[in-house]
Scaffold this motif. Structure first.
Motif, mmCIF file in Angstrom:
data_model
loop_
_atom_site.group_PDB
_atom_site.id
_atom_site.type_symbol
_atom_site.label_atom_id
_atom_site.label_comp_id
_atom_site.label_asym_id
_atom_site.label_seq_id
_atom_site.Cartn_x
_atom_site.Cartn_y
_atom_site.Cartn_z
ATOM 1 N N GLY A 258 45.175 39.891 28.298
ATOM 2 C CA GLY A 258 46.321 39.092 27.866
ATOM 3 C C GLY A 258 47.525 39.954 27.522
ATOM 4 N N PHE A 259 47.287 41.047 26.801
ATOM 5 C CA PHE A 259 48.377 41.961 26.440
ATOM 6 C C PHE A 259 49.017 42.577 27.686
ATOM 7 C CE2 PHE A 259 46.729 42.384 21.958
ATOM 8 C CZ PHE A 259 47.925 42.064 21.334
ATOM 9 N N LEU A 273 40.941 51.072 32.774
ATOM 10 C CA LEU A 273 39.960 51.692 31.885
ATOM 11 C C LEU A 273 39.929 51.040 30.510
ATOM 12 C CD1 LEU A 273 40.660 55.482 32.604
ATOM 13 C CD2 LEU A 273 38.692 54.168 33.395
ATOM 14 N N VAL A 274 41.004 50.321 30.149
ATOM 15 C CA VAL A 274 41.129 49.804 28.784
ATOM 16 C C VAL A 274 40.013 48.822 28.410
ATOM 17 C CG1 VAL A 274 42.605 48.500 27.192
ATOM 18 C CG2 VAL A 274 43.610 50.237 28.686
ATOM 19 N N THR A 325 42.127 56.744 16.156
ATOM 20 C CA THR A 325 41.862 56.577 17.590
ATOM 21 C C THR A 325 43.081 55.986 18.290
ATOM 22 O OG1 THR A 325 39.510 56.189 17.122
ATOM 23 C CG2 THR A 325 40.313 55.549 19.290
ATOM 24 N N ALA A 326 43.660 54.956 17.685
ATOM 25 C CA ALA A 326 44.856 54.335 18.265
ATOM 26 C C ALA A 326 46.015 55.327 18.318
ATOM 27 C CB ALA A 326 45.255 53.104 17.446
ATOM 28 N N VAL A 346 49.001 49.646 25.765
ATOM 29 C CA VAL A 346 47.908 48.667 25.869
ATOM 30 C C VAL A 346 46.687 49.126 25.083
ATOM 31 C CG1 VAL A 346 46.306 47.533 27.451
ATOM 32 C CG2 VAL A 346 48.711 47.772 28.081
ATOM 33 N N SER A 347 46.300 50.391 25.250
ATOM 34 C CA SER A 347 45.078 50.875 24.593
ATOM 35 C C SER A 347 45.236 50.936 23.076
ATOM 36 C CB SER A 347 44.694 52.254 25.144
ATOM 37 O OG SER A 347 45.762 53.170 25.009
ATOM 38 N N SER A 348 46.354 51.469 22.587
ATOM 39 C CA SER A 348 46.517 51.600 21.129
ATOM 40 C C SER A 348 46.593 50.243 20.439
ATOM 41 C CB SER A 348 47.768 52.427 20.810
ATOM 42 O OG SER A 348 48.924 51.853 21.386
#
Length: 763
Positions: A258-259, A273-274, A325-326, A346-348
């Motif tokens: 969604g993001f 990969l996310v 981690t973010a 996206v990942s953070s």
């Protein structure tokens, strides 16, 4: 604050559940509309010189996307075979998106018209050839034309076909349909005559990888869910614990897609990969929370009280670990690469989102169900886990010197290995070496010199300067120089066309395939200018002012390092032919952009890794208010990175975007164990009135089990990536798995050992 938050979550649990469901529904609506990227990854910024040079080249000569087909058929020039391929070519040409086909059956030839003083353009192979003898005669004549050298492989055992695809369609959703439609038609020839057909070229390779990417996203989400669920069940022996965790990560995956759509991003090799990353990162959150819940419930036998303690005690720590981690992933946002920035955003964001989901869903889920039974809390006393933790405590107590000797050995080994790392890999490093895509690429390299395009632009800085006899000779000299490099195909330029017109003028005598003298050039220019515009040399080979020419090459799959070595060797030789003060010589093209982009991305990843370490160090300093604690916490997490670098050096794993990503990801995740341990250590330090040794072992005993559990999940979660068809993803999964496993041992052995040494140093 955390006590109040725990009460609010449990008091308004239905409201929180409804809010999460509504947000998930909104995210799911966006997720179904997420698109896969069909454009090349935007690595170089639009202001980069190499990018600007390529843009200028494309504006002048067009943006060509060439799909290459090689037919290995010794009977290709049998009339039946030839006619079949010609008919298939006609069908291919009619496909929407095919701009041009260069195939032996579609070649044009010049015919001298003395009366009109011009060249006529005719088809070399007319339609409906009636006999094998006529076809053989035409092929024999074609063999005499040096201009068309390279159309056939050795001894006429096959043919090369180049299909120019429309730029607009290649950069749209219709690309894969176009590419595979061409392949399906070509395969008809292969099936009919039982011969091999090889496919390559950037459009084809991108389409094949796009299809693989779509399959892999689904595959990895399923595999990571399966393996983490299985491990969770083995640990907790509770379906409730497993289902609660799976709900968290599934919602996290939906939110991730969604993001991606909300930010108007597309799924690329990086953003793909996310979702599996979130599963692997989200499960440890659940493990720490559930472990604490089970531990507290066993002590007080009160479900709600245990859930509140779980939120207040572990919520704080997991917030810190998820923020670090973010932060590690967010460092990519500060780079100048669009692909990395999108991945970082996206990942953070989703790491923080999955923390919030786990902190809310886990207590709400367990609040609605019956308390855990005795067999559900047995894992806290599982003998093999307790034995491992006790053995680790023994090693820290009694074998601290051995731990330091091993650490020093790893550092020395790491430094040696780092010196042997190759700087960058090549395009095929990300291909499965057993895959047809890789083997076809190597086939084209062996037979035709490669398929990756490279362009050299020679600007004389003078109008009509290209046709000065001395410039013709200089371009020919450069072409001869380029032909000496084994990694380059035969170069093609406007002088080949000029030599071809001279040969045609002299009745196709191969001896006249040479540059014209001044007198010959006068009448050849007249013939060319009178020729119909169907063969417009200027638009393809020279600019409108006749002052700049392109020399086109196909090159082998080189690494950026290998290409740099060639350019270093080539540059002074080019300067000796073309005085830099009088001529501009630029090397450009898609391949140059890709290789430069690889180096640029690598530089940005080094910067991001440095930023990750700096940002997390600042964060740790803020948490513990001590620079010594920052140093103590960094050392156990830098050692695994050093060992991973050594593995790459000793086993020949190149340092490229996909592998250097390992360091940032692994460091951002492995430091979580450090925070869990040090946070617990700080709590114990308060309870034990500053007694460091007692606090170290208490922290090790309580956090050791959770760290073992989460490390097993992380190891197998990332290890799943070895099932990928992309070499970079395989390397990423394998190296991150190894790094995190070593990081776990480092945090469970070296970190407490350093704390004890620190106590002794304080006296």
């Amino acid at each position: 604050m955390w006590n109040a938050l725990s009460s609010i979550i449990l008091k308004y649990r239905i409201l929180f559940a409804v809010i999460i469901c509504v947000i998930t529904a909104i995210m799911a609506k966006h997720a179904v509309n997420v698109e896969y990227s069909v454009e090349r990854a935007k690595i170089l910024p639009s202001t980069h010189q190499v990018f600007l040079e390529n843009q200028k080249f494309q504006k002048t000569y067009g943006n060509h996307h060439v799909m290459a087909i090689a037919i290995t058929d010794s009977n290709f020039f049998n009339l039946d075979n030839f006619t079949t391929w010609d008919n298939l070519c006609n069908k291919i040409y009619k496909i929407n998106g095919v701009d041009n086909i260069i195939s032996v059956n579609k070649l044009s030839k010049l015919v001298k018209d003395t009366a009109e003083q011009k060249f006529e353009i005719k088809s070399w192979f007319p339609k409906n050839i009636s006999s094998q003898e006529i076809l053989d005669s035409l092929v024999l004549d074609l063999d005499k034309q040096k201009f068309y050298d390279g159309i056939f492989s050795d001894n006429n055992t096959g043919t090369l076909v180049l299909i120019d695809l429309n730029d607009e369609i290649i950069n749209s959703k219709k690309r894969d349909e176009l590419v595979f439609s061409i392949k399906d038609l070509s395969d008809q020839y292969s099936k009919k005559y039982d011969v091999d057909i090889h496919y390559s070229g950037m459009p084809y390779m991108r389409s094949v990888q796009s299809v693989s990417l779509k399959k892999e996203i689904t595959l990895f989400i399923f595999l990571t869910l399966f393996i983490t669920s299985f491990i969770l069940f083995l640990f907790f022996r509770s379906f409730k614990a497993m289902f609660a965790s799976i709900i968290v990560v599934i919602l996290g995956v939906i939110w991730a897609f969604g993001f991606i759509e909300i930010f108007n991003f597309k799924i690329t090799l990086l953003t793909a990969l996310v979702p599996p990353l979130l599963i692997v990162i989200g499960i440890p959150n659940c493990i720490f929370l559930i472990n604490k819940f089970h531990n507290e419930y066993r002590n007080n036998n009160n479900k709600i009280k245990s859930l509140k303690i779980m939120i207040s005690k572990i919520g704080n720590i997991t917030l810190l670990t998820n923020v670090t981690t973010a932060t590690g992933f967010a460092a990519f946002i500060l780079t100048n690469s669009q692909s990395l920035r999108e991945f970082g955003i996206v990942s953070s964001l989703n790491i923080i989102a999955i923390f919030m989901l786990s902190l809310i869903i886990i207590p709400i889920f367990f609040s609605f169900f019956s308390p855990p039974k005795p067999n559900h809390t047995k894992h806290l006393d599982r003998k093999w886990v307790v034995s491992i933790v006790n053995y680790l405590i023994y090693l820290v107590k009694s074998k601290r010197s051995v731990i330091y000797y091993i650490t020093i050995s790893v550092i020395i080994l790491g430094c040696i290995g780092l010196t042997q790392i190759n700087r960058t890999g090549n395009l095929s490093d990300d291909f499965n070496k057993e895959d047809v895509l890789y083997n076809d690429l190597k086939f084209f390299e062996n037979k035709y010199g490669g398929v990756l395009p490279l362009e050299i632009l020679v600007n004389t800085k003078k109008r009509n300067g290209l046709f000065k006899s001395y410039n013709l000779k200089k371009v020919e000299e450069l072409s001869a120089l380029l032909a000496e490099y084994p990694d380059f195909s035969k170069p093609s330029s406007y002088i080949d066309f000029i030599k071809y017109t001279k040969q045609v003028y002299y009745n196709n005598n191969p001896d006249y395939y040479t540059l014209p003298n001044n007198q010959e050039q006068i009448f050849l220019t007249k013939y060319i200018s009178n020729t119909t515009s169907k063969m417009n040399m200027r638009s393809m080979l020279v600019d409108s002012l006749n002052q700049e020419a392109r020399i086109s090459l196909r090159i082998k799959d080189l690494s950026a390092t290998e290409m740099d070595d060639i350019m270093i060797d080539l540059a002074p030789k080019i300067s000796s032919i073309f005085d830099p003060e009088k001529y501009d010589v630029i090397i450009t093209g898609t391949t140059k952009v890709l290789l430069t982009g690889t180096k640029y991305l690598l530089q940005n990843l080094f910067i991001s890794l440095f930023l990750v370490i700096v940002l997390i160090s600042i964060f740790m300093a803020w948490i513990f208010s001590s620079y010594r604690m920052v140093l103590i916490s960094l050392i156990p997490n830098l050692i695994p990175l050093l060992l991973t670098g050594a593995i790459m050096g000793f086993f020949g794993i190149a340092l490229k975007p996909s592998t250097i990503l390992v360091f940032s990801i692994a460091f951002g995740i492995s430091v979580d164990d450090t925070i869990h341990f040090l946070a617990k250590y700080r709590q114990e330090l308060i309870l034990n009135k500053g007694l460091i040794k007692k606090s170290v072992f208490s922290a090790l005993k309580e956090t050791g089990i959770s760290m073992l559990y989460t490390s097993v999940v992380l190891f197998f979660g990332f290890f799943i990536f070895i099932a990928s068809d992309f070499g970079g993803t395989v390397a990423l999964g394998l190296l991150v798995s190894i790094t995190l496993l070593v990081a776990m041992l480092s945090n469970l052995l070296l970190l407490p050992a350093l704390l004890l040494t620190y106590e002794e140093a304080l006296g």
